[in-house]
Scaffold this motif. Structure first.
Motif, PDB file in Angstrom:
ATOM      1  N   ALA A  72     -12.665  -7.803 -57.540  1.00 29.76           N
ATOM      2  CA  ALA A  72     -12.047  -7.817 -58.554  1.00 29.76           C
ATOM      3  C   ALA A  72     -12.225  -6.664 -59.684  1.00 29.76           C
ATOM      4  O   ALA A  72     -13.245  -6.235 -59.632  1.00 29.76           O
ATOM      5  CB  ALA A  72     -12.182  -9.339 -59.254  1.00 29.76           C
ATOM      6  N   THR A  74     -12.785  -7.021 -62.463  1.00 30.27           N
ATOM      7  CA  THR A  74     -13.473  -7.463 -63.586  1.00 30.27           C
ATOM      8  C   THR A  74     -14.944  -7.180 -62.996  1.00 30.27           C
ATOM      9  O   THR A  74     -15.746  -7.018 -64.044  1.00 30.27           O
ATOM     10  CB  THR A  74     -13.356  -9.002 -63.744  1.00 30.27           C
ATOM     11  OG1 THR A  74     -13.293  -9.566 -62.470  1.00 30.27           O
ATOM     12  CG2 THR A  74     -12.226  -9.309 -64.438  1.00 30.27           C
ATOM     13  N   LYS A 143      -5.768 -20.706 -62.256  1.00 36.41           N
ATOM     14  CA  LYS A 143      -5.669 -19.538 -63.188  1.00 36.41           C
ATOM     15  C   LYS A 143      -7.003 -18.821 -63.065  1.00 36.41           C
ATOM     16  O   LYS A 143      -6.902 -17.550 -62.986  1.00 36.41           O
ATOM     17  CB  LYS A 143      -5.145 -19.860 -64.539  1.00 36.41           C
ATOM     18  CG  LYS A 143      -3.805 -20.593 -64.624  1.00 36.41           C
ATOM     19  CD  LYS A 143      -3.548 -20.933 -65.933  1.00 36.41           C
ATOM     20  CE  LYS A 143      -2.021 -21.848 -65.925  1.00 36.41           C
ATOM     21  NZ  LYS A 143      -1.787 -22.135 -67.143  1.00 36.41           N
ATOM     22  N   PHE A 146      -7.776 -17.128 -59.939  1.00 32.13           N
ATOM     23  CA  PHE A 146      -6.756 -16.119 -59.429  1.00 32.13           C
ATOM     24  C   PHE A 146      -7.316 -14.830 -60.354  1.00 32.13           C
ATOM     25  O   PHE A 146      -7.454 -13.613 -59.945  1.00 32.13           O
ATOM     26  CB  PHE A 146      -5.397 -16.312 -60.002  1.00 32.13           C
ATOM     27  CG  PHE A 146      -4.590 -15.235 -60.016  1.00 32.13           C
ATOM     28  CD1 PHE A 146      -4.356 -14.349 -58.792  1.00 32.13           C
ATOM     29  CD2 PHE A 146      -3.987 -14.782 -61.279  1.00 32.13           C
ATOM     30  CE1 PHE A 146      -3.632 -13.269 -58.732  1.00 32.13           C
ATOM     31  CE2 PHE A 146      -3.339 -13.660 -61.097  1.00 32.13           C
ATOM     32  CZ  PHE A 146      -3.012 -12.787 -60.049  1.00 32.13           C
ATOM     33  N   TYR A 147      -7.359 -14.973 -61.605  1.00 27.30           N
ATOM     34  CA  TYR A 147      -7.619 -13.977 -62.585  1.00 27.30           C
ATOM     35  C   TYR A 147      -9.173 -13.256 -62.259  1.00 27.30           C
ATOM     36  O   TYR A 147      -9.214 -11.933 -62.911  1.00 27.30           O
ATOM     37  CB  TYR A 147      -7.378 -14.171 -63.898  1.00 27.30           C
ATOM     38  CG  TYR A 147      -5.929 -14.459 -64.366  1.00 27.30           C
ATOM     39  CD1 TYR A 147      -5.427 -13.141 -64.358  1.00 27.30           C
ATOM     40  CD2 TYR A 147      -5.470 -15.620 -64.735  1.00 27.30           C
ATOM     41  CE1 TYR A 147      -3.959 -13.215 -64.827  1.00 27.30           C
ATOM     42  CE2 TYR A 147      -4.269 -15.601 -64.969  1.00 27.30           C
ATOM     43  CZ  TYR A 147      -3.247 -14.382 -65.416  1.00 27.30           C
ATOM     44  OH  TYR A 147      -2.129 -14.496 -65.482  1.00 27.30           O
ATOM     45  N   THR A 148      -9.889 -14.171 -61.888  1.00 25.91           N
ATOM     46  CA  THR A 148     -11.391 -13.354 -61.627  1.00 25.91           C
ATOM     47  C   THR A 148     -11.381 -13.234 -60.066  1.00 25.91           C
ATOM     48  O   THR A 148     -12.728 -12.759 -59.427  1.00 25.91           O
ATOM     49  CB  THR A 148     -12.583 -14.490 -61.859  1.00 25.91           C
ATOM     50  OG1 THR A 148     -12.258 -15.800 -61.118  1.00 25.91           O
ATOM     51  CG2 THR A 148     -12.513 -14.667 -63.473  1.00 25.91           C
ATOM     52  N   GLN A 149     -10.227 -13.519 -59.373  1.00 27.21           N
ATOM     53  CA  GLN A 149     -10.368 -13.181 -57.795  1.00 27.21           C
ATOM     54  C   GLN A 149     -11.543 -13.665 -56.795  1.00 27.21           C
ATOM     55  O   GLN A 149     -12.057 -13.055 -56.193  1.00 27.21           O
ATOM     56  CB  GLN A 149     -10.375 -11.607 -57.704  1.00 27.21           C
ATOM     57  CG  GLN A 149      -8.994 -10.812 -58.153  1.00 27.21           C
ATOM     58  CD  GLN A 149      -7.791 -11.153 -57.379  1.00 27.21           C
ATOM     59  OE1 GLN A 149      -7.443 -10.864 -56.379  1.00 27.21           O
ATOM     60  NE2 GLN A 149      -6.905 -12.056 -57.791  1.00 27.21           N
ATOM     61  N   TRP A 159     -13.896 -17.191 -67.919  1.00 19.81           N
ATOM     62  CA  TRP A 159     -12.452 -17.168 -68.235  1.00 19.81           C
ATOM     63  C   TRP A 159     -11.848 -18.485 -68.665  1.00 19.81           C
ATOM     64  O   TRP A 159     -11.219 -18.527 -69.558  1.00 19.81           O
ATOM     65  CB  TRP A 159     -11.802 -16.992 -66.713  1.00 19.81           C
ATOM     66  CG  TRP A 159     -10.484 -16.572 -66.967  1.00 19.81           C
ATOM     67  CD1 TRP A 159      -9.802 -15.343 -67.183  1.00 19.81           C
ATOM     68  CD2 TRP A 159      -9.323 -17.437 -66.873  1.00 19.81           C
ATOM     69  NE1 TRP A 159      -8.499 -15.409 -67.194  1.00 19.81           N
ATOM     70  CE2 TRP A 159      -8.046 -16.789 -67.343  1.00 19.81           C
ATOM     71  CE3 TRP A 159      -9.148 -19.005 -67.009  1.00 19.81           C
ATOM     72  CZ2 TRP A 159      -6.816 -17.399 -67.581  1.00 19.81           C
ATOM     73  CZ3 TRP A 159      -8.093 -19.626 -67.255  1.00 19.81           C
ATOM     74  CH2 TRP A 159      -6.728 -18.905 -67.422  1.00 19.81           C
ATOM     75  N   HIS A 163     -10.479 -19.143 -72.467  1.00 20.37           N
ATOM     76  CA  HIS A 163      -8.885 -19.616 -72.567  1.00 20.37           C
ATOM     77  C   HIS A 163      -8.544 -20.985 -73.044  1.00 20.37           C
ATOM     78  O   HIS A 163      -7.391 -21.642 -72.984  1.00 20.37           O
ATOM     79  CB  HIS A 163      -8.156 -19.139 -71.520  1.00 20.37           C
ATOM     80  CG  HIS A 163      -8.105 -17.589 -70.993  1.00 20.37           C
ATOM     81  ND1 HIS A 163      -9.248 -17.106 -70.661  1.00 20.37           N
ATOM     82  CD2 HIS A 163      -7.284 -16.577 -71.403  1.00 20.37           C
ATOM     83  CE1 HIS A 163      -8.637 -15.785 -70.402  1.00 20.37           C
ATOM     84  NE2 HIS A 163      -7.500 -15.514 -70.958  1.00 20.37           N
ATOM     85  N   ILE A 177       1.331 -14.078 -59.345  1.00 23.12           N
ATOM     86  CA  ILE A 177       0.772 -13.096 -58.614  1.00 23.12           C
ATOM     87  C   ILE A 177       1.686 -12.289 -57.592  1.00 23.12           C
ATOM     88  O   ILE A 177       1.351 -11.265 -56.825  1.00 23.12           O
ATOM     89  CB  ILE A 177      -0.548 -13.817 -57.698  1.00 23.12           C
ATOM     90  CG1 ILE A 177       0.313 -14.744 -56.913  1.00 23.12           C
ATOM     91  CG2 ILE A 177      -1.305 -14.392 -58.632  1.00 23.12           C
ATOM     92  CD1 ILE A 177      -0.753 -15.584 -56.012  1.00 23.12           C
ATOM     93  N   VAL A 182       0.020  -6.819 -61.036  1.00 23.85           N
ATOM     94  CA  VAL A 182      -1.269  -7.248 -60.592  1.00 23.85           C
ATOM     95  C   VAL A 182      -1.953  -6.194 -59.654  1.00 23.85           C
ATOM     96  O   VAL A 182      -1.511  -5.771 -58.690  1.00 23.85           O
ATOM     97  CB  VAL A 182      -1.258  -8.451 -59.618  1.00 23.85           C
ATOM     98  CG1 VAL A 182      -2.614  -8.798 -59.362  1.00 23.85           C
ATOM     99  CG2 VAL A 182      -0.618  -9.525 -60.387  1.00 23.85           C
ATOM    100  N   ARG A 184      -5.485  -4.400 -57.923  1.00 29.31           N
ATOM    101  CA  ARG A 184      -6.954  -4.905 -57.162  1.00 29.31           C
ATOM    102  C   ARG A 184      -7.427  -3.491 -56.909  1.00 29.31           C
ATOM    103  O   ARG A 184      -6.938  -2.609 -56.999  1.00 29.31           O
ATOM    104  CB  ARG A 184      -6.552  -5.930 -56.253  1.00 29.31           C
ATOM    105  CG  ARG A 184      -5.934  -7.036 -56.464  1.00 29.31           C
ATOM    106  CD  ARG A 184      -5.609  -8.020 -55.433  1.00 29.31           C
ATOM    107  NE  ARG A 184      -6.935  -8.277 -54.773  1.00 29.31           N
ATOM    108  CZ  ARG A 184      -6.969  -9.536 -54.157  1.00 29.31           C
ATOM    109  NH1 ARG A 184      -5.911 -10.256 -53.845  1.00 29.31           N
ATOM    110  NH2 ARG A 184      -8.053  -9.762 -53.338  1.00 29.31           N
TER     111      ARG A 184
END
Length: 248
Positions: A72, A74, A143, A146-149, A159, A163, A177, A182, A184
């Motif tokens: 990711a 991140t 969520k 997904f956002y941190t893969q 995360w 949030h 997605i 998006v 990567r």
């Protein structure tokens, strides 16, 4: 101190692994840009480790391969400064190490460990269950993963905590997605390979006997490294998905 520089023009095709990305991903992925990593400290430690391997086993050559590692965005800053870290592996098929592949499609497939299939995305069911046991709503957990893969429990929890006060925190996870926004990354790494042991899927395997430095899956697609500095991040490849169809 790590720096990155853009790889542009003819240089993009001078590295075979980068050229393969453009050729192979035309129908599935859109490569956005490629950057070259320069970290003298990490490269020095990598070189020292190579010399040590050659000294300890002078009759067995130490090969340097360029392999792919999917991760990711991140995680990028940490990789740039500290290299890939096998200690952050949550759960793995072939031992507790850093996974690589000579084929980027397989690197992408094995970036997460065990999986729970949704309509659009493959969630790590091990992380999913841990987060649900911690009391987070399922849709919020989706969520976060997904956002941190599917990177790690720590990043997903962070995360969620960042949030948790949002009004839509527990609302159903949408199909965002499929959006081309998006982005990567693949990290193309120099990897030291000397003594390889073929292994089957084994979630209880931690490390190999000291005689071996690399595990390889029986389908010859996944390589796992267990020691620090036996790999050096060389290039960052940013890409977007045309679709998120599961790779079988």
């Amino acid at each position: 101190m790590s720096t990155v520089t853009s790889v542009i023009g003819p240089e993009l095709y001078e590295v075979q692994e980068i050229r393969r990305l453009y050729d192979l991903f035309d129908s599935l992925f859109q490569v956005q840009r490629v950057e070259k990593i320069n970290n003298p400290l990490l490269y020095g430690m990598y070189t020292l480790r190579k010399n040590e391997m050659e000294y300890n086993n002078p009759t067995v050559p130490v090969n340097e391969w360029l392999l792919y590692h999917a991760t990711a965005i991140t995680n990028l800053q940490s990789i740039l400064e500290n290299n890939l870290d096998w200690r952050l592996t949550c759960r793995s098929r072939y031992g507790k190490g850093v996974c690589f592949s000579y084929c980027p499609l397989y690197a992408n497939k094995y970036a997460s460990c065990s999986i729970e299939q949704s309509e659009d995305f493959i969630f790590d069911d091990y992380l999913m269950n841990l987060l649900l046991e911690m009391g987070f709503p399922r849709e919020a957990v989706k969520k976060a993963l997904f956002y941190t893969q599917n990177s790690s429990l720590e990043l997903a929890t962070q995360w969620l905590m960042n949030h948790i006060i949002e009004d839509n925190f527990a609302e159903p996870f949408s199909s965002i997605i499929n959006d081309m926004s998006v982005e990567r990354i693949f990290i193309i790494c120099n990897v030291l390979i000397q003594r390889i042991k073929e292994v089957s899927v084994n979630y209880n395997l931690k490390v190999l006997p000291n005689f071996f430095d690399t595990a390889i899956s029986r389908n010859k697609m996944v390589y796992v490294k267990f020691m620090d500095y036996e790999f050096y991040p060389r290039y960052i490849v940013y890409y977007k998905n045309h679709s998120y169809n599961k790779i079988n």
